[in-house]
Motif scaffolding. Sequence first.
Motif, PDB file in Angstrom:
ATOM      1  N   LEU A   1       0.821  -1.106   0.033  1.00  0.00           N
ATOM      2  CA  LEU A   1       0.069   0.119   0.052  1.00  0.00           C
ATOM      3  C   LEU A   1       0.935   1.288  -0.024  1.00  0.00           C
ATOM      4  CD1 LEU A   1      -2.878   1.334   0.017  1.00  0.00           C
ATOM      5  CD2 LEU A   1      -2.597   0.895   2.638  1.00  0.00           C
TER       6      LEU A   1
ATOM      7  N   HIS B   1       0.966   4.002  -3.055  1.00  0.00           N
ATOM      8  CA  HIS B   1       0.676   5.414  -2.881  1.00  0.00           C
ATOM      9  C   HIS B   1       2.107   6.235  -3.015  1.00  0.00           C
ATOM     10  CE1 HIS B   1      -3.301   5.821  -1.598  1.00  0.00           C
ATOM     11  NE2 HIS B   1      -3.300   4.846  -1.011  1.00  0.00           N
TER      12      HIS B   1
ATOM     13  N   ASP C   1      -3.383   5.757 -10.585  1.00  0.00           N
ATOM     14  CA  ASP C   1      -4.409   5.610  -9.774  1.00  0.00           C
ATOM     15  C   ASP C   1      -5.117   4.330  -9.884  1.00  0.00           C
ATOM     16  OD1 ASP C   1      -4.576   8.215  -8.946  1.00  0.00           O
ATOM     17  OD2 ASP C   1      -5.777   9.176 -10.486  1.00  0.00           O
TER      18      ASP C   1
ATOM     19  N   SER D   1      -5.966   1.480  -6.824  1.00  0.00           N
ATOM     20  CA  SER D   1      -7.259   0.891  -6.755  1.00  0.00           C
ATOM     21  C   SER D   1      -7.078  -0.567  -6.676  1.00  0.00           C
ATOM     22  CB  SER D   1      -8.030   1.306  -7.917  1.00  0.00           C
ATOM     23  OG  SER D   1      -9.275   0.574  -7.877  1.00  0.00           O
TER      24      SER D   1
ATOM     25  N   TRP E   1      -5.744  -1.486  -3.221  1.00  0.00           N
ATOM     26  CA  TRP E   1      -6.907  -1.626  -2.117  1.00  0.00           C
ATOM     27  C   TRP E   1      -8.020  -2.809  -2.335  1.00  0.00           C
ATOM     28  CZ3 TRP E   1      -6.781   0.816   2.334  1.00  0.00           C
ATOM     29  CH2 TRP E   1      -6.068   1.937   2.340  1.00  0.00           C
TER      30      TRP E   1
ATOM     31  N   ASP F   1     -10.673  -3.341   0.494  1.00  0.00           N
ATOM     32  CA  ASP F   1     -11.216  -2.166   0.839  1.00  0.00           C
ATOM     33  C   ASP F   1     -12.236  -1.576  -0.273  1.00  0.00           C
ATOM     34  OD1 ASP F   1     -11.957   0.326   1.625  1.00  0.00           O
ATOM     35  OD2 ASP F   1     -10.421   0.511   3.290  1.00  0.00           O
TER      36      ASP F   1
ATOM     37  N   PRO G   1     -14.303   0.340  -0.786  1.00  0.00           N
ATOM     38  CA  PRO G   1     -14.581   1.924  -0.970  1.00  0.00           C
ATOM     39  C   PRO G   1     -13.507   2.663  -1.316  1.00  0.00           C
ATOM     40  CG  PRO G   1     -15.786   0.954   1.215  1.00  0.00           C
ATOM     41  CD  PRO G   1     -14.888   0.123   0.604  1.00  0.00           C
ATOM     42  N   GLN G   2     -12.313   2.357  -0.632  1.00  0.00           N
ATOM     43  CA  GLN G   2     -11.074   2.941  -1.184  1.00  0.00           C
ATOM     44  C   GLN G   2     -10.353   2.681  -2.540  1.00  0.00           C
ATOM     45  OE1 GLN G   2      -8.953   5.367  -0.091  1.00  0.00           O
ATOM     46  NE2 GLN G   2     -10.255   5.629   1.878  1.00  0.00           N
ATOM     47  N   ALA G   3     -10.837   1.459  -2.922  1.00  0.00           N
ATOM     48  CA  ALA G   3     -10.688   0.867  -4.337  1.00  0.00           C
ATOM     49  C   ALA G   3     -11.505   1.844  -5.323  1.00  0.00           C
ATOM     50  CB  ALA G   3     -10.928  -0.554  -4.506  1.00  0.00           C
ATOM     51  N   THR G   4     -12.753   2.003  -4.961  1.00  0.00           N
ATOM     52  CA  THR G   4     -13.880   2.884  -5.835  1.00  0.00           C
ATOM     53  C   THR G   4     -13.071   4.081  -5.999  1.00  0.00           C
ATOM     54  OG1 THR G   4     -15.331   1.458  -5.169  1.00  0.00           O
ATOM     55  CG2 THR G   4     -16.106   3.349  -6.004  1.00  0.00           C
ATOM     56  N   VAL G   5     -12.890   4.729  -4.835  1.00  0.00           N
ATOM     57  CA  VAL G   5     -12.237   6.253  -5.043  1.00  0.00           C
ATOM     58  C   VAL G   5     -11.165   6.356  -6.114  1.00  0.00           C
ATOM     59  CG1 VAL G   5     -11.050   7.912  -3.797  1.00  0.00           C
ATOM     60  CG2 VAL G   5     -12.769   6.918  -2.581  1.00  0.00           C
ATOM     61  N   TYR G   6     -10.124   5.557  -6.155  1.00  0.00           N
ATOM     62  CA  TYR G   6      -9.061   5.419  -6.903  1.00  0.00           C
ATOM     63  C   TYR G   6      -9.415   4.949  -8.474  1.00  0.00           C
ATOM     64  CZ  TYR G   6      -6.339   7.097  -3.095  1.00  0.00           C
ATOM     65  OH  TYR G   6      -5.775   8.066  -2.091  1.00  0.00           O
TER      66      TYR G   6
END
Length: 94
Positions: free
Chosen positions: A38, A42, A61, A65, A68, A73, A75-80
């Motif tokens: 992780l 990043h 990005d 994703s 994550w 995870d 939600p975090q995967a979806t963000v990226y």
Amino acid sequence: MPKETHDCHRRMAAELFNRVWELLDQPVRTADEDREMLDAAHGSRYHWRIVGSPKQHCVSDWQVSRVWASLGDAPQATVYGRLSLALAEQHHLG
């Protein structure tokens, strides 16, 4: 930006990116390796944001994703994932 600084960012981005794939390819990882993966994802994203093209931003990005997602995870995967998709659409990256 001095060439030496640019080259350093580019090298770090690529090395961290490759390290993430090494860790993702492992069939089993320790908790420490998950944290390293992780952090490396990043870190690679950070360095590509400084010296990369829109394609490299999009791919970094996507890789974050993917990390994550592999860690469970959503939600975090979806963000990226959404950030990656937006860049792909904006820059017609296919």
